[in-house]
Design a protein around this motif. Structure first.
Motif, mmCIF file in Angstrom:
data_model
loop_
_atom_site.group_PDB
_atom_site.id
_atom_site.type_symbol
_atom_site.label_atom_id
_atom_site.label_comp_id
_atom_site.label_asym_id
_atom_site.label_seq_id
_atom_site.Cartn_x
_atom_site.Cartn_y
_atom_site.Cartn_z
ATOM 1 N N MET A 1 16.966 14.285 1.450
ATOM 2 C CA MET A 1 17.404 14.125 2.826
ATOM 3 C C MET A 1 17.581 15.509 3.439
ATOM 4 S SD MET A 1 18.427 11.843 5.170
ATOM 5 C CE MET A 1 18.903 10.383 4.307
ATOM 6 N N LEU A 2 16.904 15.773 4.530
ATOM 7 C CA LEU A 2 17.052 17.026 5.255
ATOM 8 C C LEU A 2 17.905 16.757 6.475
ATOM 9 C CD1 LEU A 2 13.351 18.255 5.197
ATOM 10 C CD2 LEU A 2 15.196 18.937 3.682
ATOM 11 N N GLY A 24 14.278 16.144 -4.806
ATOM 12 C CA GLY A 24 14.068 17.082 -5.912
ATOM 13 C C GLY A 24 13.924 18.517 -5.474
ATOM 14 N N GLY A 25 14.160 18.826 -4.209
ATOM 15 C CA GLY A 25 14.020 20.183 -3.709
ATOM 16 C C GLY A 25 12.689 20.365 -3.006
ATOM 17 N N VAL A 26 12.142 21.582 -3.101
ATOM 18 C CA VAL A 26 10.883 21.913 -2.444
ATOM 19 C C VAL A 26 9.919 22.446 -3.493
ATOM 20 C CG1 VAL A 26 9.784 23.450 -0.759
ATOM 21 C CG2 VAL A 26 12.034 22.481 -0.280
ATOM 22 N N ARG A 27 8.665 21.989 -3.417
ATOM 23 C CA ARG A 27 7.636 22.495 -4.323
ATOM 24 C C ARG A 27 6.379 22.798 -3.514
ATOM 25 N NH1 ARG A 27 4.804 18.395 -7.391
ATOM 26 N NH2 ARG A 27 2.987 19.120 -6.387
ATOM 27 N N SER A 49 2.469 29.653 -4.739
ATOM 28 C CA SER A 49 3.260 28.629 -5.425
ATOM 29 C C SER A 49 4.727 29.018 -5.374
ATOM 30 C CB SER A 49 2.808 28.484 -6.883
ATOM 31 O OG SER A 49 1.496 28.000 -6.948
ATOM 32 N N LEU A 50 5.585 27.999 -5.261
ATOM 33 C CA LEU A 50 7.019 28.217 -5.147
ATOM 34 C C LEU A 50 7.736 26.926 -5.502
ATOM 35 C CD1 LEU A 50 9.618 29.565 -3.678
ATOM 36 C CD2 LEU A 50 8.748 28.420 -1.661
ATOM 37 N N GLN A 51 8.854 27.028 -6.180
ATOM 38 C CA GLN A 51 9.670 25.849 -6.452
ATOM 39 C C GLN A 51 11.127 26.215 -6.231
ATOM 40 O OE1 GLN A 51 8.725 23.755 -9.980
ATOM 41 N NE2 GLN A 51 10.397 22.310 -9.760
ATOM 42 N N ALA A 52 11.825 25.402 -5.433
ATOM 43 C CA ALA A 52 13.248 25.594 -5.158
ATOM 44 C C ALA A 52 13.953 24.283 -5.451
ATOM 45 C CB ALA A 52 13.464 26.006 -3.712
ATOM 46 N N PRO A 53 14.753 24.220 -6.513
ATOM 47 C CA PRO A 53 15.462 22.984 -6.862
ATOM 48 C C PRO A 53 16.440 22.561 -5.762
ATOM 49 C CG PRO A 53 15.660 24.640 -8.619
ATOM 50 C CD PRO A 53 15.034 25.310 -7.437
ATOM 51 N N ALA A 54 16.730 21.288 -5.686
ATOM 52 C CA ALA A 54 17.694 20.767 -4.717
ATOM 53 C C ALA A 54 19.020 21.497 -4.876
ATOM 54 C CB ALA A 54 17.895 19.269 -4.932
ATOM 55 N N GLY A 55 19.623 21.864 -3.762
ATOM 56 C CA GLY A 55 20.914 22.531 -3.774
ATOM 57 C C GLY A 55 20.823 24.038 -3.909
#
Length: 82
Positions: A1-2, A24-27, A49-55
């Motif tokens: 939820m944004l 699950g964040g942003v991927r 490429s980038l991954q940022a976990p939720a929170g």
């Protein structure tokens, strides 16, 4: 939820999508984005490429013209990758 300024949206992307957001964040996976200009083609992002976990908190920094806004607009769905 944004959530931003009272606006909320639940964004669910295809599991195989290059850019996905949600619980699950942003991927961002192997994303390339190019633009055609009068001077020729400009590649704003190449195989990014980038991954940022939720929170988590993430800062996107860099010099002018390096693709920061393009990356954020891809994540928000305002642009589509090549």
């Amino acid at each position: 939820m944004l959530t931003a300024r009272g606006l909320s949206a639940d964004i669910r992307a295809d599991p195989g999508a290059a850019v996905s957001t949600g619980h699950g964040g942003v991927r961002v996976q192997s994303v390339t984005r190019s633009f055609r200009t009068k001077r020729g083609e400009v590649t704003a992002l190449r195989d990014m490429s980038l991954q940022a976990p939720a929170g988590s908190v993430l800062a996107v920094v860099g010099p002018s013209g390096c693709g920061k806004t393009t990356l954020l607009e891809l994540i928000c769905g305002l642009q589509q990758p090549d």
